[in-house]
Design a protein around this motif. Structure first.
Motif, PDB file in Angstrom:
ATOM      1  N   VAL A 512       0.858  -1.173   0.000  1.00 19.65           N
ATOM      2  CA  VAL A 512       0.000   0.000   0.000  1.00 19.65           C
ATOM      3  C   VAL A 512       0.898   1.228   0.000  1.00 19.65           C
ATOM      4  O   VAL A 512       1.584   1.496   0.979  1.00 19.65           O
ATOM      5  CB  VAL A 512      -0.928   0.026   1.230  1.00 19.65           C
ATOM      6  N   ALA A 513       0.944   1.951  -1.101  1.00 18.22           N
ATOM      7  CA  ALA A 513       1.744   3.163  -1.176  1.00 18.22           C
ATOM      8  C   ALA A 513       0.943   4.324  -0.605  1.00 18.22           C
ATOM      9  O   ALA A 513      -0.203   4.547  -0.998  1.00 18.22           O
ATOM     10  CB  ALA A 513       2.122   3.450  -2.629  1.00 18.22           C
ATOM     11  N   GLY A 514       1.517   5.067   0.341  1.00 18.39           N
ATOM     12  CA  GLY A 514       0.836   6.196   0.963  1.00 18.39           C
ATOM     13  C   GLY A 514       0.294   5.881   2.329  1.00 18.39           C
ATOM     14  O   GLY A 514      -0.216   6.762   3.014  1.00 18.39           O
ATOM     15  N   VAL A 515       0.377   4.635   2.793  1.00 19.24           N
ATOM     16  CA  VAL A 515      -0.085   4.262   4.116  1.00 19.24           C
ATOM     17  C   VAL A 515       1.097   3.704   4.895  1.00 19.24           C
ATOM     18  O   VAL A 515       1.635   2.666   4.527  1.00 19.24           O
ATOM     19  CB  VAL A 515      -1.210   3.210   4.052  1.00 19.24           C
ATOM     20  N   PRO A 516       1.551   4.361   5.954  1.00 20.47           N
ATOM     21  CA  PRO A 516       2.682   3.833   6.717  1.00 20.47           C
ATOM     22  C   PRO A 516       2.273   2.584   7.477  1.00 20.47           C
ATOM     23  O   PRO A 516       1.092   2.403   7.799  1.00 20.47           O
ATOM     24  CB  PRO A 516       3.018   4.984   7.682  1.00 20.47           C
ATOM     25  N   PRO A 517       3.211   1.672   7.761  1.00 21.44           N
ATOM     26  CA  PRO A 517       2.860   0.466   8.513  1.00 21.44           C
ATOM     27  C   PRO A 517       2.337   0.811   9.890  1.00 21.44           C
ATOM     28  O   PRO A 517       2.851   1.692  10.574  1.00 21.44           O
ATOM     29  CB  PRO A 517       4.184  -0.303   8.579  1.00 21.44           C
ATOM     30  N   ALA A 518       1.301   0.106  10.313  1.00 19.18           N
ATOM     31  CA  ALA A 518       0.686   0.398  11.610  1.00 19.18           C
ATOM     32  C   ALA A 518       1.403  -0.287  12.743  1.00 19.18           C
ATOM     33  O   ALA A 518       1.253   0.094  13.887  1.00 19.18           O
ATOM     34  CB  ALA A 518      -0.780  -0.032  11.582  1.00 19.18           C
ATOM     35  N   ALA A 519       2.155  -1.339  12.469  1.00 20.65           N
ATOM     36  CA  ALA A 519       2.841  -2.076  13.532  1.00 20.65           C
ATOM     37  C   ALA A 519       4.032  -2.790  12.926  1.00 20.65           C
ATOM     38  O   ALA A 519       4.068  -3.058  11.738  1.00 20.65           O
ATOM     39  CB  ALA A 519       1.888  -3.090  14.183  1.00 20.65           C
ATOM     40  N   ALA A 520       5.009  -3.092  13.765  1.00 20.79           N
ATOM     41  CA  ALA A 520       6.205  -3.784  13.285  1.00 20.79           C
ATOM     42  C   ALA A 520       6.188  -5.260  13.623  1.00 20.79           C
ATOM     43  O   ALA A 520       6.963  -6.020  13.104  1.00 20.79           O
ATOM     44  CB  ALA A 520       7.450  -3.136  13.874  1.00 20.79           C
ATOM     45  N   ALA A 521       5.311  -5.669  14.520  1.00 17.98           N
ATOM     46  CA  ALA A 521       5.258  -7.057  14.965  1.00 17.98           C
ATOM     47  C   ALA A 521       4.043  -7.733  14.358  1.00 17.98           C
ATOM     48  O   ALA A 521       3.088  -7.070  13.950  1.00 17.98           O
ATOM     49  CB  ALA A 521       5.193  -7.109  16.484  1.00 17.98           C
ATOM     50  N   PRO A 522       4.050  -9.070  14.312  1.00 19.30           N
ATOM     51  CA  PRO A 522       2.877  -9.782  13.794  1.00 19.30           C
ATOM     52  C   PRO A 522       1.618  -9.423  14.569  1.00 19.30           C
ATOM     53  O   PRO A 522       1.629  -9.300  15.789  1.00 19.30           O
ATOM     54  CB  PRO A 522       3.254 -11.250  13.980  1.00 19.30           C
ATOM     55  N   GLY A 523       0.518  -9.262  13.857  1.00 20.48           N
ATOM     56  CA  GLY A 523      -0.739  -8.922  14.505  1.00 20.48           C
ATOM     57  C   GLY A 523      -1.507  -7.937  13.658  1.00 20.48           C
ATOM     58  O   GLY A 523      -1.115  -7.581  12.561  1.00 20.48           O
ATOM     59  N   ARG A 524      -2.585  -7.426  14.173  1.00 19.98           N
ATOM     60  CA  ARG A 524      -3.425  -6.483  13.441  1.00 19.98           C
ATOM     61  C   ARG A 524      -3.648  -5.231  14.278  1.00 19.98           C
ATOM     62  O   ARG A 524      -3.856  -5.303  15.482  1.00 19.98           O
ATOM     63  CB  ARG A 524      -4.780  -7.118  13.092  1.00 19.98           C
ATOM     64  N   ALA A 525      -3.609  -4.102  13.607  1.00 18.24           N
ATOM     65  CA  ALA A 525      -3.917  -2.848  14.264  1.00 18.24           C
ATOM     66  C   ALA A 525      -5.311  -2.398  13.828  1.00 18.24           C
ATOM     67  O   ALA A 525      -5.887  -2.924  12.886  1.00 18.24           O
ATOM     68  CB  ALA A 525      -2.876  -1.803  13.893  1.00 18.24           C
ATOM     69  N   ALA A 526      -5.845  -1.394  14.500  1.00 21.39           N
ATOM     70  CA  ALA A 526      -7.213  -0.972  14.231  1.00 21.39           C
ATOM     71  C   ALA A 526      -7.340  -0.291  12.880  1.00 21.39           C
ATOM     72  O   ALA A 526      -8.372  -0.328  12.249  1.00 21.39           O
ATOM     73  CB  ALA A 526      -7.701  -0.040  15.333  1.00 21.39           C
ATOM     74  N   GLY A 527      -6.290   0.350  12.399  1.00 23.59           N
ATOM     75  CA  GLY A 527      -6.387   1.036  11.135  1.00 23.59           C
ATOM     76  C   GLY A 527      -5.076   1.682  10.779  1.00 23.59           C
ATOM     77  O   GLY A 527      -4.065   1.488  11.436  1.00 23.59           O
ATOM     78  N   ALA A 528      -5.065   2.487   9.715  1.00 22.53           N
ATOM     79  CA  ALA A 528      -3.863   3.177   9.301  1.00 22.53           C
ATOM     80  C   ALA A 528      -4.258   4.547   8.780  1.00 22.53           C
ATOM     81  O   ALA A 528      -5.358   4.744   8.281  1.00 22.53           O
ATOM     82  CB  ALA A 528      -3.143   2.384   8.221  1.00 22.53           C
ATOM     83  N   ILE A 529      -3.370   5.519   8.937  1.00 27.03           N
ATOM     84  CA  ILE A 529      -3.660   6.888   8.533  1.00 27.03           C
ATOM     85  C   ILE A 529      -2.924   7.186   7.242  1.00 27.03           C
ATOM     86  O   ILE A 529      -1.719   6.970   7.138  1.00 27.03           O
ATOM     87  CB  ILE A 529      -3.223   7.869   9.635  1.00 27.03           C
ATOM     88  N   THR A 530      -3.627   7.665   6.261  1.00 27.07           N
ATOM     89  CA  THR A 530      -2.970   8.000   5.000  1.00 27.07           C
ATOM     90  C   THR A 530      -2.320   9.373   5.111  1.00 27.07           C
ATOM     91  O   THR A 530      -2.628  10.165   5.999  1.00 27.07           O
ATOM     92  CB  THR A 530      -3.982   8.024   3.836  1.00 27.07           C
ATOM     93  N   THR A 531      -1.460   9.647   4.184  1.00 25.29           N
ATOM     94  CA  THR A 531      -0.819  10.958   4.129  1.00 25.29           C
ATOM     95  C   THR A 531      -1.633  11.928   3.283  1.00 25.29           C
ATOM     96  O   THR A 531      -1.231  13.068   3.107  1.00 25.29           O
ATOM     97  CB  THR A 531       0.587  10.824   3.523  1.00 25.29           C
ATOM     98  N   GLY A 532      -2.752  11.455   2.768  1.00 24.06           N
ATOM     99  CA  GLY A 532      -3.579  12.300   1.924  1.00 24.06           C
ATOM    100  C   GLY A 532      -3.183  12.186   0.464  1.00 24.06           C
ATOM    101  O   GLY A 532      -2.086  11.776   0.126  1.00 24.06           O
ATOM    102  N   GLY A 533      -4.099  12.543  -0.428  1.00 21.61           N
ATOM    103  CA  GLY A 533      -3.809  12.489  -1.856  1.00 21.61           C
ATOM    104  C   GLY A 533      -4.095  11.120  -2.429  1.00 21.61           C
ATOM    105  O   GLY A 533      -5.212  10.619  -2.355  1.00 21.61           O
ATOM    106  N   GLY A 534      -3.059  10.475  -3.006  1.00 18.34           N
ATOM    107  CA  GLY A 534      -3.266   9.216  -3.698  1.00 18.34           C
ATOM    108  C   GLY A 534      -2.928   8.004  -2.855  1.00 18.34           C
ATOM    109  O   GLY A 534      -2.190   8.080  -1.880  1.00 18.34           O
ATOM    110  N   LEU A 535      -3.492   6.887  -3.271  1.00 17.02           N
ATOM    111  CA  LEU A 535      -3.278   5.613  -2.581  1.00 17.02           C
ATOM    112  C   LEU A 535      -3.204   4.527  -3.649  1.00 17.02           C
ATOM    113  O   LEU A 535      -4.070   4.439  -4.517  1.00 17.02           O
ATOM    114  CB  LEU A 535      -4.446   5.342  -1.637  1.00 17.02           C
ATOM    115  N   ARG A 536      -2.139   3.730  -3.615  1.00 14.85           N
ATOM    116  CA  ARG A 536      -1.964   2.658  -4.606  1.00 14.85           C
ATOM    117  C   ARG A 536      -1.876   1.323  -3.882  1.00 14.85           C
ATOM    118  O   ARG A 536      -1.075   1.161  -2.962  1.00 14.85           O
ATOM    119  CB  ARG A 536      -0.713   2.897  -5.433  1.00 14.85           C
ATOM    120  N   ILE A 537      -2.704   0.368  -4.307  1.00 12.09           N
ATOM    121  CA  ILE A 537      -2.789  -0.924  -3.638  1.00 12.09           C
ATOM    122  C   ILE A 537      -2.584  -2.020  -4.681  1.00 12.09           C
ATOM    123  O   ILE A 537      -3.175  -1.984  -5.766  1.00 12.09           O
ATOM    124  CB  ILE A 537      -4.163  -1.114  -2.955  1.00 12.09           C
TER     125      ILE A 537
END
Length: 624
Positions: A512-537
């Motif tokens: 996902v370009a434009g979305v920083p990783p929400a966590a560094a360890a295995p698991g799931r986070a509640a969400g992710a914050i975009t930097t605004g503008g475009g998003l490539r998946i």
């Protein structure tokens, strides 16, 4: 002087190539490993191996091939009954020939065994871990004979030194080892034995094929197919010889007829030898058909790149020694004396068959398990490497490097075997995950995980680097995408969708370009914050079908029009309601599992929080 007559047991070992001290030591290592480890899950029988084992108590105690009585109500609920009212066993019947003798011996010795080990009373007769252990000896011993036959074949072609290196590397640095000692009641060790026997005899008889030998080879081919239907690819070797012989003798009608007659005899005997499996399918289903549902083999859409390079059961990432075997087979083709080309052909056919399978990763698996039948090809390639190095100018340094590489590959394979057996990490078929994630999951050094995150896994290359250049992503992205599929369907029931999208908080999966990783360890986070503008998946999909995309998250209090393109084609504005945007993708725009789709979303406000991209099929699933 008259030669000293060898004892009968020595002659038997020599006949199958097990008289060599290195091959004997290799067999001893595998036997010790088998005895020292209990297996996984239910012991030496687990997964499909458990179903295959059910043939034995079904025949011995219930006098039936119906899986219902030996499996019990729990498994009947999972497998269900066919139109005949029977519970079908999805595993082939052939390995039972190898398992039955040690299983029956174990039943006879069970009273004595109880004096040494605790054997609990099973809910159903003949189904203890002791029974699994005894039956598995049939696969182990057959696999050792297969290694001996492979050694015999390669020593005849390349010499004993090359044959030793090839057999040791192929046995200890590929998935074959796991299916010899940890899950021997899968069909793979038995299939390897039958394939090695077929190839060794084909090579020995190739220069003087008679009608009797052709019929015998057909019987061996039918036996290999009984172990696993996929081993039918080996029949291509003598059939191509027959076609070439008929072409050479085209001016001599009598000679051409004799050659074609041998080919037809081989096919006829192979069909007769395979007939028990066909009759068993008819017994189960009321028709002579395999257990897989229609459409299981996707011949026109093979996942070749994923089958070779994916972290999800890919051949090379899980068995990096094959980076030596594959070029070795090519470069040593002259020394192999006409063996390299036919073996490469069978390897190519096997690759296509495995890549075309619905679950090309092998479902629950250790490594690329469906390639164990062609381990003899891998051994030939490794032996070819040794032969080339031994004949080179810098022989000592080159052989040391070759041995060092093999030792590292064997060590890695052994480490992975233990991590999977102890369930410290997932099976190779669980998902495509970056190498750094695997290191963290195994509680490995943090510096190694960080290095692999930056550079990518070396044994997924060059596919990972090429993928990174094409899609403009980090090298590790390939490892977390290729081999996974959105809208992935269960291989037994094609209507059941197992994966319907992904969470943006998942730290180890999707690019996902434009979305920083929400966590560094295995698991799931509640969400992710975009930097605004475009998003490539990057969106890998299993098959071509119409889809609905739903972008879920905090998109603002009011519906906000978002522009999206799919593989460069505009999807239009996607606003539907606050917290959700929708688009529909026609089937014509979808790239299947051989290629990754790109979704680009524009118009996102800065600081928006995204939760999930849901991907939903819009049409009933057929056999596409």
């Amino acid at each position: 002087m008259r030669p000293v007559a060898l004892p009968r047991w020595r002659r038997a070992l020599r006949a199958v190539g097990l008289d060599d001290p290195v091959v004997g030591a290799l067999g001893a290592v595998l036997v010790v490993y088998y005895c020292a480890t209990p297996g996984i899950f239910q012991g030496k029988a687990s997964g499909d191996g458990l179903f295959g084992f059910f043939y034995l108590p079904g025949l011995v105690f219930h006098h039936t091939l119906d899986l219902g009585p030996p499996a019990g109500d729990a498994w009947i609920g999972v497998l269900g009954r066919t139109a005949t009212g029977r519970v079908a066993n999805p595993c082939p019947i052939g390995p039972v020939v190898l398992w039955a003798p040690p299983y029956l011996l174990g039943l006879a010795l069970k009273p004595l065994a109880r004096l040494v080990v605790a054997i609990p009373a099973p809910a159903l007769p003949g189904q203890t871990t002791y029974d699994f252990w005894m039956a598995g000896l049939g696969s182990l011993l057959a696999g050792l004979v297969g290694l001996g036959l492979t050694f015999k074949l390669l020593a005849r072609r390349l010499g004993r030194g090359a044959a030793r290196f090839g057999v040791a590397g192929a046995a200890l640095a590929t998935p074959l080892a796991f299916y010899l000692v940890t899950q021997p009641l899968y069909q793979h060790a038995a299939a390897f034995f039958a394939a090695a026997l077929f190839v060794e005899r084909w090579d020995a008889w190739r220069g003087g094929m008679s009608l009797r030998r052709a019929a015998a080879l057909g019987a061996l081919g039918g036996l290999a197919m009984l172990m696993r239907l996929q081993e039918a690819v080996w029949l291509a070797l003598p059939l191509l010889d027959a076609a070439a012989g008929a072409w050479r003798a085209r001016r001599d009608r009598a000679a051409a007829v004799r050659v074609l007659g041998r080919g037809l005899a081989l096919l006829a005997v192979a069909a007769v030898a395979f007939a028990p499996q066909v009759l068993l399918w008819r017994y189960y289903y009321g028709a002579a058909r395999p257990p897989q549902p229609p459409g299981h083999m996707r011949w026109g859409d093979p996942a070749l790149v994923a089958t070779l390079f994916s972290m999800r059961g890919g051949l090379l990432p899980w068995s990096p020694i094959l980076y030596l075997a594959l070029p070795g087979l090519l470069l040593a083709r002259r020394r192999l004396g006409g063996l390299a080309g036919p073996l490469a052909l069978v390897l190519g056919l096997t690759l296509w068959v495995n890549a075309a399978a619905w679950d090309h990763w092998g479902s629950w698996a250790f490594g690329a398990r469906r390639f164990t039948g062609v381990t003899v090809v891998f051994a030939a390639g490794l032996a070819g490497c040794w032969a080339l190095v031994a004949a080179g100018a810098r022989r000592r340094a080159a052989t040391a490097a070759l041995v060092g590489a093999a030792v590292l590959a064997i060590g890695l394979n052994g480490l992975l075997m233990e991590l999977v057996r102890r369930r410290v990490v997932h099976s190779s078929g669980a998902a495509a995950l970056p190498a750094g994630y695997w290191v963290r999951l195994a509680r490995g050094p943090a510096w190694l995980a960080g290095l692999l995150d930056r550079t990518g896994y070396p044994f997924a290359q060059p596919a990972g680097w090429i993928y990174a250049a094409v899609h403009r992503v980090p090298a590790r992205t390939f490892e977390g995408v290729v081999g996974n599929y959105l809208v992935e369907r269960d291989w037994r029931s094609h209507e059941v969708v197992q994966v319907r999208g992904f969470d943006f908080g998942d730290p180890h999966g999707w690019a996902v370009a434009g979305v920083p990783p929400a966590a560094a360890a295995p698991g799931r986070a509640a969400g992710a914050i975009t930097t605004g503008g475009g998003l490539r998946i990057l969106v890998p999909l299993f098959a071509r079908e119409p889809l609905r995309l739903r972008l879920l998250g905090d998109l603002g209090a009011a519906a906000r029009p978002l522009r999206a393109t799919w593989n460069g084609a505009a999807l239009g504005a996607g606003a539907a309601a606050a917290g959700e945007a929708r688009w529909e993708v026609p089937a014509a725009l979808v790239r299947t599992r051989a290629r990754t789709n790109e979704l680009v979303i524009e118009g996102l406000p800065a600081g928006v929080r995204l939760r999930r991209l849901a991907v939903e099929p819009l049409a009933p699933w057929g056999t596409r």
